[in-house]
Scaffold this motif. Structure first.
Motif, PDB file in Angstrom:
ATOM      1  N   ILE A  61      -3.425  -1.432 -49.401  1.00 26.79           N
ATOM      2  CA  ILE A  61      -4.832  -1.031 -49.367  1.00 26.79           C
ATOM      3  C   ILE A  61      -5.719  -2.264 -49.479  1.00 26.79           C
ATOM      4  O   ILE A  61      -6.738  -2.397 -48.777  1.00 26.79           O
ATOM      5  CB  ILE A  61      -5.136  -0.038 -50.506  1.00 26.79           C
ATOM      6  CG1 ILE A  61      -4.442   1.300 -50.252  1.00 26.79           C
ATOM      7  CG2 ILE A  61      -6.649   0.156 -50.681  1.00 26.79           C
ATOM      8  CD1 ILE A  61      -4.947   2.080 -49.058  1.00 26.79           C
ATOM      9  N   ARG A  62      -5.342  -3.185 -50.336  1.00 23.26           N
ATOM     10  CA  ARG A  62      -6.163  -4.367 -50.594  1.00 23.26           C
ATOM     11  C   ARG A  62      -6.074  -5.408 -49.480  1.00 23.26           C
ATOM     12  O   ARG A  62      -7.084  -6.031 -49.125  1.00 23.26           O
ATOM     13  CB  ARG A  62      -5.717  -4.991 -51.921  1.00 23.26           C
ATOM     14  CG  ARG A  62      -6.450  -6.268 -52.318  1.00 23.26           C
ATOM     15  CD  ARG A  62      -6.078  -6.677 -53.736  1.00 23.26           C
ATOM     16  NE  ARG A  62      -4.636  -6.839 -53.893  1.00 23.26           N
ATOM     17  CZ  ARG A  62      -3.984  -7.982 -53.674  1.00 23.26           C
ATOM     18  NH1 ARG A  62      -4.648  -9.057 -53.280  1.00 23.26           N
ATOM     19  NH2 ARG A  62      -2.684  -8.070 -53.866  1.00 23.26           N
ATOM     20  N   GLU A  85     -10.699   6.403 -47.716  1.00 23.28           N
ATOM     21  CA  GLU A  85     -11.817   5.460 -47.650  1.00 23.28           C
ATOM     22  C   GLU A  85     -11.502   4.285 -46.732  1.00 23.28           C
ATOM     23  O   GLU A  85     -12.411   3.699 -46.143  1.00 23.28           O
ATOM     24  CB  GLU A  85     -12.144   4.954 -49.056  1.00 23.28           C
ATOM     25  CG  GLU A  85     -12.799   6.016 -49.936  1.00 23.28           C
ATOM     26  CD  GLU A  85     -12.974   5.571 -51.378  1.00 23.28           C
ATOM     27  OE1 GLU A  85     -12.456   4.476 -51.725  1.00 23.28           O
ATOM     28  OE2 GLU A  85     -13.632   6.302 -52.145  1.00 23.28           O
ATOM     29  N   LYS A  86     -10.226   3.955 -46.591  1.00 24.67           N
ATOM     30  CA  LYS A  86      -9.826   2.856 -45.710  1.00 24.67           C
ATOM     31  C   LYS A  86      -9.699   3.306 -44.256  1.00 24.67           C
ATOM     32  O   LYS A  86      -9.470   2.495 -43.359  1.00 24.67           O
ATOM     33  CB  LYS A  86      -8.498   2.247 -46.191  1.00 24.67           C
ATOM     34  CG  LYS A  86      -8.217   0.875 -45.603  1.00 24.67           C
ATOM     35  CD  LYS A  86      -7.017   0.225 -46.240  1.00 24.67           C
ATOM     36  CE  LYS A  86      -6.800  -1.174 -45.668  1.00 24.67           C
ATOM     37  NZ  LYS A  86      -7.837  -2.140 -46.084  1.00 24.67           N
ATOM     38  N   GLU A 106      -6.036   9.263 -56.714  1.00 26.32           N
ATOM     39  CA  GLU A 106      -6.696   7.972 -56.527  1.00 26.32           C
ATOM     40  C   GLU A 106      -6.172   7.290 -55.264  1.00 26.32           C
ATOM     41  O   GLU A 106      -6.934   6.650 -54.510  1.00 26.32           O
ATOM     42  CB  GLU A 106      -6.471   7.091 -57.749  1.00 26.32           C
ATOM     43  CG  GLU A 106      -7.254   5.787 -57.718  1.00 26.32           C
ATOM     44  CD  GLU A 106      -7.044   4.936 -58.952  1.00 26.32           C
ATOM     45  OE1 GLU A 106      -7.645   3.842 -59.028  1.00 26.32           O
ATOM     46  OE2 GLU A 106      -6.266   5.350 -59.845  1.00 26.32           O
ATOM     47  N   MET A 107      -4.888   7.448 -55.017  1.00 22.50           N
ATOM     48  CA  MET A 107      -4.286   6.867 -53.820  1.00 22.50           C
ATOM     49  C   MET A 107      -4.776   7.577 -52.562  1.00 22.50           C
ATOM     50  O   MET A 107      -5.113   6.931 -51.563  1.00 22.50           O
ATOM     51  CB  MET A 107      -2.760   6.948 -53.918  1.00 22.50           C
ATOM     52  CG  MET A 107      -2.188   6.209 -55.119  1.00 22.50           C
ATOM     53  SD  MET A 107      -0.435   6.603 -55.447  1.00 22.50           S
ATOM     54  CE  MET A 107       0.355   5.574 -54.216  1.00 22.50           C
ATOM     55  N   ARG A 135      -7.560   9.138 -52.178  1.00 25.43           N
ATOM     56  CA  ARG A 135      -8.968   8.785 -51.994  1.00 25.43           C
ATOM     57  C   ARG A 135      -9.092   7.408 -51.351  1.00 25.43           C
ATOM     58  O   ARG A 135      -9.876   7.212 -50.404  1.00 25.43           O
ATOM     59  CB  ARG A 135      -9.688   8.838 -53.338  1.00 25.43           C
ATOM     60  CG  ARG A 135     -11.202   8.779 -53.251  1.00 25.43           C
ATOM     61  CD  ARG A 135     -11.838   9.041 -54.609  1.00 25.43           C
ATOM     62  NE  ARG A 135     -11.559  10.401 -55.083  1.00 25.43           N
ATOM     63  CZ  ARG A 135     -10.768  10.692 -56.109  1.00 25.43           C
ATOM     64  NH1 ARG A 135     -10.159   9.733 -56.789  1.00 25.43           N
ATOM     65  NH2 ARG A 135     -10.577  11.953 -56.468  1.00 25.43           N
ATOM     66  N   ALA A 136      -8.300   6.458 -51.833  1.00 32.14           N
ATOM     67  CA  ALA A 136      -8.344   5.103 -51.281  1.00 32.14           C
ATOM     68  C   ALA A 136      -7.873   5.080 -49.831  1.00 32.14           C
ATOM     69  O   ALA A 136      -8.439   4.368 -48.988  1.00 32.14           O
ATOM     70  CB  ALA A 136      -7.484   4.173 -52.127  1.00 32.14           C
ATOM     71  N   TRP A 151      -0.915  -0.247 -53.285  1.00 34.18           N
ATOM     72  CA  TRP A 151      -2.211  -0.865 -53.587  1.00 34.18           C
ATOM     73  C   TRP A 151      -2.341  -2.236 -52.949  1.00 34.18           C
ATOM     74  O   TRP A 151      -3.445  -2.641 -52.543  1.00 34.18           O
ATOM     75  CB  TRP A 151      -2.436  -0.917 -55.095  1.00 34.18           C
ATOM     76  CG  TRP A 151      -2.695   0.445 -55.668  1.00 34.18           C
ATOM     77  CD1 TRP A 151      -1.895   1.153 -56.514  1.00 34.18           C
ATOM     78  CD2 TRP A 151      -3.826   1.279 -55.396  1.00 34.18           C
ATOM     79  NE1 TRP A 151      -2.451   2.378 -56.784  1.00 34.18           N
ATOM     80  CE2 TRP A 151      -3.631   2.484 -56.116  1.00 34.18           C
ATOM     81  CE3 TRP A 151      -4.967   1.132 -54.615  1.00 34.18           C
ATOM     82  CZ2 TRP A 151      -4.557   3.526 -56.081  1.00 34.18           C
ATOM     83  CZ3 TRP A 151      -5.894   2.175 -54.567  1.00 34.18           C
ATOM     84  CH2 TRP A 151      -5.681   3.346 -55.290  1.00 34.18           C
TER      85      TRP A 151
END
Length: 326
Positions: free
Chosen positions: A217-218, A251-252, A244-245, A247-248, A214
């Motif tokens: 990702i951030r 999206e990135k 959730e991971m 998906r993230a 995370w």
């Protein structure tokens, strides 16, 4: 600087996009194998032709466009009984990585070459050559020295797997211990992430703790990848990614590479090619069609842990066939 987006779009275009409607003889890219590390460890055979899962002859015959080759080290193998401190041990592991990059640079074959950019992959494909991309699997070899990234880049490394299965100067590995799994990148890990972005080295979150994932990702200014990780919803191993991971990641703009290791495909027993396809379908449904790739992990474990009927790169066609059945 390497165009991350262009590189990833090449991967998207060539791997699994519209896989159920796959055309015959479609080129493919595999984001992870441990063949070079295995060749150096065994001190036999060559990348041109060997008894492992991957060599140049079979890559060419199986329509590979590019193969990512991990320069991998397990820090536990460097400890010995000498009483050395961990810094000296990490330095030994770094020297081993350098020897692997030197080995790769000395490969001379008319059907193969190292690629240092997305354009190199494209040019080699047009000329009927297989492209090799160098990666480092174990970012701990930096040992707190950020300048080592520049040295690795100069030696052709274009992807770094931030951790393997041990805590290092960058962060923490995946774990069944929730307290470890929640830990994120260290301050040096965040500095490393920034420098990777500046150089254009792809950030790989396979093996990383969820907290570290995370953070990437951030904080990353560019897409990140999980070079060889599957879906945790289908196989509960912590090395896999939760929905959730996934998906993230999608999206990135990143990708996750399908790992062929049976314990990452099934909760028990030996997997089959249909399990690879099962994970592909789930990951596409969650992360998007362009977020799913191949990350076989060939030569990173014993062949008996490969899915039934999958022995080496020449069996990729069996994976395509299994996908068509979904």
């Amino acid at each position: 600087m390497i165009d991350y987006v262009k590189k990833l779009k090449i991967i998207h275009k060539m791997i699994l996009k519209n896989f159920i409607r796959r055309e015959e003889n479609m080129k493919w890219i595999d984001l992870h194998c441990d063949t070079i590390s295995a060749l150096i460890k065994e001190k036999k055979d060559t990348l041109a032709e060997n008894s492992l899962c991957v060599d140049i002859q079979r890559l060419r015959k199986s329509d590979a466009s590019a193969q990512f080759f991990a320069c991998y080290v397990n820090i536990a193998e460097f400890k010995g009984d000498t009483g050395e401190d961990m810094s000296a041990i990490w330095d030994k592991a770094y020297e081993k990585i350098l020897s692997m990059t030197a080995y790769a640079q000395n490969i001379d074959h008319d059907a193969f070459g190292l690629a240092f950019s997305a354009e190199d992959i494209e040019h080699m494909e047009k000329r009927g050559r297989v492209a090799g991309v160098l990666t480092v699997e174990e970012g701990g070899v930096l040992n707190g020295d950020i300048t080592r990234l520049d040295s690795l880049y100069d030696r052709g490394v274009r992807l770094m797997t931030l951790t393997w299965n041990h805590e290092n100067c960058i962060g923490f590995p995946n774990s069944r211990n929730p307290a470890v799994m929640e830990k994120g990148l260290t301050p040096f890990g965040k500095e490393t992430l920034e420098r990777l972005n500046e150089l254009g080295i792809i950030v790989d979150v396979s093996h990383l703790s969820d907290g570290g994932f995370w953070d990437c990702i951030r904080l990353s200014r560019y897409p990140v990848i999980a070079s060889h990780s599957n879906a945790r919803a289908l196989c509960s191993h912590p090395r896999n990614l939760g929905d959730e991971m996934l998906r993230a990641l999608g999206e990135k703009g990143g990708v996750a590479g399908l790992n062929f290791y049976s314990p990452f495909l099934k909760n028990s027993g030996r997997a089959g090619a249909e399990d690879i396809a099962r994970h592909a379908v789930h990951m596409v449904s969650v992360a998007g069609e362009e977020a799913v790739s191949l990350g076989s992990d060939f030569d990173g474990f014993e062949k008996e842990a490969l899915p039934h009927g999958i022995h080496d790169v020449q069996d990729m066609e069996k994976v395509w066939h299994a996908m068509k059945q979904q």
